[in-house]
Design a protein around this motif. Structure first.
Motif, PDB file in Angstrom:
ATOM      1  N   ALA A   1       0.832  -1.206   0.000  1.00 24.33           N
ATOM      2  CA  ALA A   1       0.000   0.000   0.000  1.00 24.33           C
ATOM      3  C   ALA A   1       0.863   1.252   0.000  1.00 24.33           C
ATOM      4  CB  ALA A   1      -0.931  -0.003   1.211  1.00 24.33           C
ATOM      5  N   GLN A   2       1.962   1.219   0.771  1.00 24.91           N
ATOM      6  CA  GLN A   2       2.862   2.366   0.807  1.00 24.91           C
ATOM      7  C   GLN A   2       3.502   2.601  -0.557  1.00 24.91           C
ATOM      8  OE1 GLN A   2       3.333   4.730   2.726  1.00 24.91           O
ATOM      9  NE2 GLN A   2       5.464   5.393   2.873  1.00 24.91           N
ATOM     10  N   GLY A   3       3.895   1.523  -1.228  1.00 28.43           N
ATOM     11  CA  GLY A   3       4.471   1.665  -2.561  1.00 28.43           C
ATOM     12  C   GLY A   3       3.476   2.241  -3.552  1.00 28.43           C
ATOM     13  N   GLU A   4       2.241   1.755  -3.496  1.00 30.65           N
ATOM     14  CA  GLU A   4       1.192   2.289  -4.369  1.00 30.65           C
ATOM     15  C   GLU A   4       0.961   3.768  -4.091  1.00 30.65           C
ATOM     16  OE1 GLU A   4      -2.177  -0.091  -3.529  1.00 30.65           O
ATOM     17  OE2 GLU A   4      -1.400  -1.889  -4.536  1.00 30.65           O
ATOM     18  N   ARG A   5       0.963   4.120  -2.807  1.00 33.66           N
ATOM     19  CA  ARG A   5       0.678   5.495  -2.404  1.00 33.66           C
ATOM     20  C   ARG A   5       1.755   6.455  -2.915  1.00 33.66           C
ATOM     21  NH1 ARG A   5      -1.295   4.134   2.047  1.00 33.66           N
ATOM     22  NH2 ARG A   5       0.584   4.029   3.286  1.00 33.66           N
ATOM     23  N   LEU A   6       3.013   6.068  -2.751  1.00 27.48           N
ATOM     24  CA  LEU A   6       4.101   6.951  -3.165  1.00 27.48           C
ATOM     25  C   LEU A   6       4.194   7.077  -4.681  1.00 27.48           C
ATOM     26  CD1 LEU A   6       6.895   5.963  -0.620  1.00 27.48           C
ATOM     27  CD2 LEU A   6       5.401   7.970  -0.583  1.00 27.48           C
ATOM     28  N   ALA A   7       3.577   6.139  -5.405  1.00 32.62           N
ATOM     29  CA  ALA A   7       3.565   6.231  -6.868  1.00 32.62           C
ATOM     30  C   ALA A   7       2.516   7.220  -7.365  1.00 32.62           C
ATOM     31  CB  ALA A   7       3.314   4.853  -7.479  1.00 32.62           C
ATOM     32  N   LEU A   8       1.585   7.612  -6.502  1.00 35.73           N
ATOM     33  CA  LEU A   8       0.562   8.583  -6.892  1.00 35.73           C
ATOM     34  C   LEU A   8       1.189   9.968  -7.007  1.00 35.73           C
ATOM     35  CD1 LEU A   8      -2.316   7.360  -4.547  1.00 35.73           C
ATOM     36  CD2 LEU A   8      -2.060   6.913  -6.998  1.00 35.73           C
ATOM     37  N   LYS A   9       0.726  10.743  -7.968  1.00 35.90           N
ATOM     38  CA  LYS A   9       1.399  12.004  -8.275  1.00 35.90           C
ATOM     39  C   LYS A   9       0.992  13.153  -7.364  1.00 35.90           C
ATOM     40  CE  LYS A   9       2.297  10.949 -13.141  1.00 35.90           C
ATOM     41  NZ  LYS A   9       2.114  11.385 -14.546  1.00 35.90           N
ATOM     42  N   SER A  10      -0.288  13.244  -7.018  1.00 38.14           N
ATOM     43  CA  SER A  10      -0.739  14.427  -6.286  1.00 38.14           C
ATOM     44  C   SER A  10      -0.818  14.178  -4.790  1.00 38.14           C
ATOM     45  CB  SER A  10      -2.109  14.879  -6.800  1.00 38.14           C
ATOM     46  OG  SER A  10      -3.126  14.004  -6.352  1.00 38.14           O
ATOM     47  N   ALA A  11      -0.692  15.262  -4.024  1.00 36.73           N
ATOM     48  CA  ALA A  11      -0.821  15.178  -2.571  1.00 36.73           C
ATOM     49  C   ALA A  11      -2.217  14.706  -2.184  1.00 36.73           C
ATOM     50  CB  ALA A  11      -0.529  16.544  -1.951  1.00 36.73           C
ATOM     51  N   GLN A  12      -3.240  15.184  -2.891  1.00 37.78           N
ATOM     52  CA  GLN A  12      -4.615  14.779  -2.579  1.00 37.78           C
ATOM     53  C   GLN A  12      -4.782  13.273  -2.741  1.00 37.78           C
ATOM     54  OE1 GLN A  12      -7.956  17.082  -4.057  1.00 37.78           O
ATOM     55  NE2 GLN A  12      -9.023  15.219  -4.704  1.00 37.78           N
ATOM     56  N   GLU A  13      -4.264  12.722  -3.822  1.00 38.41           N
ATOM     57  CA  GLU A  13      -4.390  11.283  -4.056  1.00 38.41           C
ATOM     58  C   GLU A  13      -3.708  10.489  -2.947  1.00 38.41           C
ATOM     59  OE1 GLU A  13      -4.504  10.424  -8.782  1.00 38.41           O
ATOM     60  OE2 GLU A  13      -2.682  11.395  -8.050  1.00 38.41           O
ATOM     61  N   ARG A  14      -2.550  10.943  -2.503  1.00 37.10           N
ATOM     62  CA  ARG A  14      -1.817  10.215  -1.462  1.00 37.10           C
ATOM     63  C   ARG A  14      -2.564  10.257  -0.125  1.00 37.10           C
ATOM     64  NH1 ARG A  14       4.635  11.595  -2.505  1.00 37.10           N
ATOM     65  NH2 ARG A  14       4.596  11.144  -4.755  1.00 37.10           N
ATOM     66  N   ILE A  15      -3.113  11.415   0.209  1.00 36.03           N
ATOM     67  CA  ILE A  15      -3.848  11.545   1.472  1.00 36.03           C
ATOM     68  C   ILE A  15      -5.092  10.668   1.460  1.00 36.03           C
ATOM     69  CG2 ILE A  15      -5.205  13.136   2.884  1.00 36.03           C
ATOM     70  CD1 ILE A  15      -3.189  15.331   2.000  1.00 36.03           C
ATOM     71  N   LEU A  16      -5.872  10.735   0.382  1.00 35.42           N
ATOM     72  CA  LEU A  16      -7.099   9.946   0.311  1.00 35.42           C
ATOM     73  C   LEU A  16      -6.791   8.450   0.262  1.00 35.42           C
ATOM     74  CD1 LEU A  16      -9.207  12.132  -2.153  1.00 35.42           C
ATOM     75  CD2 LEU A  16      -9.380  12.007   0.341  1.00 35.42           C
ATOM     76  N   HIS A  17      -5.730   8.084  -0.436  1.00 38.06           N
ATOM     77  CA  HIS A  17      -5.329   6.676  -0.478  1.00 38.06           C
ATOM     78  C   HIS A  17      -4.977   6.187   0.925  1.00 38.06           C
ATOM     79  CE1 HIS A  17      -2.623   3.220  -1.028  1.00 38.06           C
ATOM     80  NE2 HIS A  17      -3.207   3.030  -2.200  1.00 38.06           N
ATOM     81  N   TYR A  18      -4.279   7.013   1.695  1.00 41.19           N
ATOM     82  CA  TYR A  18      -3.907   6.634   3.065  1.00 41.19           C
ATOM     83  C   TYR A  18      -5.152   6.394   3.911  1.00 41.19           C
ATOM     84  CZ  TYR A  18      -1.476   6.677   7.548  1.00 41.19           C
ATOM     85  OH  TYR A  18      -0.980   6.326   8.786  1.00 41.19           O
TER      86      TYR A  18
ATOM     87  N   GLY B   1     -15.310  19.388   1.569  1.00 40.88           N
ATOM     88  CA  GLY B   1     -16.190  18.408   2.189  1.00 40.88           C
ATOM     89  C   GLY B   1     -15.794  16.966   1.962  1.00 40.88           C
ATOM     90  N   LEU B   2     -14.539  16.726   1.565  1.00 34.31           N
ATOM     91  CA  LEU B   2     -14.085  15.359   1.319  1.00 34.31           C
ATOM     92  C   LEU B   2     -13.508  14.703   2.565  1.00 34.31           C
ATOM     93  CD1 LEU B   2     -12.372  15.794  -2.169  1.00 34.31           C
ATOM     94  CD2 LEU B   2     -14.577  14.731  -1.673  1.00 34.31           C
ATOM     95  N   VAL B   3     -12.969  15.515   3.475  1.00 35.55           N
ATOM     96  CA  VAL B   3     -12.353  15.006   4.699  1.00 35.55           C
ATOM     97  C   VAL B   3     -12.866  15.814   5.884  1.00 35.55           C
ATOM     98  CG1 VAL B   3     -10.179  14.770   5.978  1.00 35.55           C
ATOM     99  CG2 VAL B   3     -10.276  14.146   3.562  1.00 35.55           C
ATOM    100  N   ILE B   4     -13.150  15.121   6.981  1.00 38.83           N
ATOM    101  CA  ILE B   4     -13.566  15.764   8.227  1.00 38.83           C
ATOM    102  C   ILE B   4     -12.458  15.545   9.245  1.00 38.83           C
ATOM    103  CG2 ILE B   4     -15.299  15.806  10.068  1.00 38.83           C
ATOM    104  CD1 ILE B   4     -17.232  14.538   7.973  1.00 38.83           C
ATOM    105  N   ARG B   5     -12.031  16.619   9.903  1.00 34.26           N
ATOM    106  CA  ARG B   5     -10.909  16.530  10.836  1.00 34.26           C
ATOM    107  C   ARG B   5     -11.354  16.934  12.236  1.00 34.26           C
ATOM    108  NH1 ARG B   5      -5.437  19.820   9.516  1.00 34.26           N
ATOM    109  NH2 ARG B   5      -7.043  21.249   8.769  1.00 34.26           N
ATOM    110  N   HIS B   6     -11.044  16.073  13.218  1.00 34.47           N
ATOM    111  CA  HIS B   6     -11.284  16.372  14.629  1.00 34.47           C
ATOM    112  C   HIS B   6     -10.017  16.015  15.396  1.00 34.47           C
ATOM    113  CE1 HIS B   6     -15.545  17.185  14.117  1.00 34.47           C
ATOM    114  NE2 HIS B   6     -15.688  16.043  13.472  1.00 34.47           N
ATOM    115  N   GLY B   7      -9.186  17.013  15.674  1.00 30.30           N
ATOM    116  CA  GLY B   7      -7.934  16.749  16.371  1.00 30.30           C
ATOM    117  C   GLY B   7      -7.057  15.815  15.560  1.00 30.30           C
TER     118      GLY B   7
END
Length: 217
Positions: free
Chosen positions: A136-153, A194-200
């Motif tokens: 999963a980490q390898g797939e994630r780092l192959a993604l080009k954009s920061a948004q793709e990496r965050i959502l993949h995580y 509205g794609l991510v909700i953050r609480h602490g």
């Protein structure tokens, strides 16, 4: 300095250690490492398997130009498992900050794997989880954009799209291969959209995103 461990307390705070048999608990000790101190060196003969309780340990090599190349950052859990089947360590392990590390003798670990089927099955399950995480980490780092990496995580590491970060945002940015400025900026935009909700320290995929992922899977 090495001291023996209080196993009931240890397995309460680190349940992933509960599968260690009594034969290994009897010979395992904990070491404290200062920032910059070496846990083991490249080309040394392996003597132990390690489990990080607190702090951070980095597995590093030097490039031909003399630059440090970080192969792995460990902030909790086993590391150097490959030493079980290796004649030498293939990298250095260095404490990136004050760290508390369990040292489990290699010979005793091999003997337990040979003779204890319950431990052997649990160890295989652990390695399988680590392999999935590495993929999963390898797939994630192959993604080009920061948004793709965050959502993949959030999709791959979360439970029902929810992740509670156990590290700082700066450390998480490094794990994603991003600068912390890029991470903060992208997270703010994902929240605004509205794609991510953050609480602490908790990050949650919005339901519409989670449903979209489920529909595609």
């Amino acid at each position: 300095m090495a001291t023996h461990m209080d196993w009931p307390a240890l397995t309460h705070t680190h349940p992933e250690l509960s599968f260690l048999p009594s034969s290994l608990r009897a010979v395992t000790v904990v070491h404290d490492f200062d920032k910059g101190e070496t846990v083991f060196r490249r080309d040394a003969r392996p003597q132990a398997v390690y489990f990080l309780l607190t702090g951070e340990v980095r597995l590093v090599r030097r490039s031909r130009a003399g630059n440090e190349v970080i192969l792995q950052r460990t902030r909790r859990g086993f590391f150097a498992e490959a030493s079980l089947e290796s004649g030498v360590y293939h990298c250095d392990a260095v404490a990136a900050r004050p760290s508390k590390v369990l040292r489990i003798p290699l010979a005793a670990t091999r003997e337990a794997l040979d003779n204890d089927s319950t431990f052997r099955r649990a160890w295989i399950a652990h390695l399988s989880r680590e392999l999935r995480r590495a993929r999963a980490q390898g797939e994630r780092l192959a993604l080009k954009s920061a948004q793709e990496r965050i959502l993949h995580y959030l999709e791959s590491e979360g439970s029902d799209g929810v992740v509670t970060l156990a590290v700082s945002r700066k450390a998480w940015a490094a794990e994603l291969g991003l600068t912390h400025e890029t991470l903060y900026r992208t997270l703010a935009r994902l929240e605004a959209e509205g794609l991510v909700i953050r609480h602490g320290s908790e990050l949650r995929l919005a339901k519409r995103r989670a449903h979209g992922v489920a529909a595609r899977s």
